[in-house]
Design a protein around this motif. Structure first.
Motif, PDB file in Angstrom:
ATOM      1  N   ALA A 247      33.596  41.137  36.856  1.00 24.91           N
ATOM      2  CA  ALA A 247      34.505  41.728  35.878  1.00 24.91           C
ATOM      3  C   ALA A 247      33.723  42.102  34.627  1.00 24.91           C
ATOM      4  O   ALA A 247      33.046  41.248  34.036  1.00 24.91           O
ATOM      5  N   LEU A 252      36.149  46.609  37.237  1.00 26.79           N
ATOM      6  CA  LEU A 252      35.860  45.609  38.263  1.00 26.79           C
ATOM      7  C   LEU A 252      34.910  46.218  39.278  1.00 26.79           C
ATOM      8  O   LEU A 252      35.114  47.341  39.753  1.00 26.79           O
ATOM      9  N   VAL A 273      37.971  37.418  37.549  1.00 24.50           N
ATOM     10  CA  VAL A 273      38.132  37.752  38.959  1.00 24.50           C
ATOM     11  C   VAL A 273      37.971  36.485  39.784  1.00 24.50           C
ATOM     12  O   VAL A 273      37.215  35.577  39.421  1.00 24.50           O
ATOM     13  N   ALA A 285      42.516  39.500  39.925  1.00 19.78           N
ATOM     14  CA  ALA A 285      41.742  39.925  38.753  1.00 19.78           C
ATOM     15  C   ALA A 285      42.673  40.127  37.566  1.00 19.78           C
ATOM     16  O   ALA A 285      43.836  40.522  37.730  1.00 19.78           O
TER      17      ALA A 285
END
Length: 307
Positions: A247, A252, A273, A285
């Motif tokens: 992250a 992401l 995450v 996430a």
């Protein structure tokens, strides 16, 4: 309660000498724990844990949540596939919290740890009693007895001409070539890793740790994470350890080869995450201020119910 063992540390000296800033001043860090999602995520078996000021748990894929008390404000969480119920928490006020019942009750371990927030924790992928904790301005500590005592394992990583604080840790069950496994660390300027023999922090690259030591200048990753960005959270899938998630403020990211090649799977800022211990395609996430879930390795996402 494990009694604290106060001792002089390098933290104040290094902070003054290197001008270490407050973690919340880093891009993206201040977002964690605000809005509709708490700041740290982990899976304890099928249960999803989200922690900040309180611990929220869901056993139905984020549809409903229950609240539990914490021993302090949590900056990081870690769990282990082979020890259901064990939850490890890095505490903002210092020390590491331990629960053996999924967060219902807690003890705090501090013996051998210096003063200061514990902003990243990990559990050894092959040993659930081996715990790692990072303390800003000081270094990486380890406990081989489930938090009863702690020793310094490694100084902070050296990246971009300065020591860097680990913001995220994960123990990854990939052979190093030196008889051990890897500890990955996300820092304020990028990703690094060290074999669990703690010989030297290394860039993530093709090959193993021994290859890097012999070669000197080893080849760089083929498609690394964005340079200069803080890596706020890391997750490795126990069922497929070469699959990593990271992250970052830019989004992401996912890797299928231990961090050599990365692909952006979410373009919105991400701060935490976690991946299911038995299903590497099930990912949670914190994206923006919302907790989101994916059942297909991040191709599609759904928002979890508000807690």
């Amino acid at each position: 309660m494990i009694e604290p063992n106060f001792r002089p540390t390098r933290r104040a000296v290094l902070t003054a000498a290197l001008g270490i800033g407050v973690l919340a001043a880093l891009p993206g860090v201040a977002r964690a724990g605000t809005g509709g999602a708490n700041g740290s995520l982990a899976f304890d078996g099928d249960a999803l844990l989200s922690a900040g000021g309180t611990l929220s748990t869901s056993t139905d894929g984020g549809a409903t949540w229950s609240e539990r008390a914490l021993p302090g404000r949590v900056l990081a969480l870690a769990t282990h596939r082979d020890r259901p119920g064990r939850v490890v928490a890095g505490l903002a006020e210092g020390g590491v919290g331990f629960s053996e019942d999924g967060g219902a009750t807690w003890r705090v371990g501090t013996a051998g740890l210096p003063d200061g927030a514990v902003n990243a924790v990990a559990i050894g992928s092959r040993d659930p009693d081996l715990i790692y904790a990072a303390i800003p301005g000081d270094g990486l500590y380890k406990s081989e007895d489930a938090g009863e005592s702690w020793t310094l394992a490694m100084d902070r990583p050296w990246l971009d001409e300065a020591e860097r604080d680990p913001l995220a840790l994960v123990s990854v069950d990939l052979d190093t070539g030196m008889g051990g496994i890897w500890i990955y660390a996300g820092t304020e300027t990028g990703l690094t890793r060290v074999p669990d023999c703690f010989c030297r922090w290394q860039d993530v690259q093709p090959g193993n740790a021994m290859d890097a030591l012999v070669a000197g200048d080893a080849p760089p990753p083929e498609n690394p994470l964005p340079a200069g960005e803080p890596v706020l959270s890391l997750a490795s899938s126990p069922s497929s350890p070469e699959r990593l998630y990271a992250a970052l403020p830019s989004g992401l990211w996912a890797s299928r080869d231990g961090g050599v090649v990365w692909t952006q799977i979410v373009e919105e800022s991400a701060s935490a995450v976690a991946v299911h211990p038995e299903d590497e395609t099930y990912v949670a996430a914190i994206v923006g201020d919302a907790l989101k879930l994916s059942r297909d390795s991040g191709m599609t996402w759904t928002a979890a119910a508000a807690k």
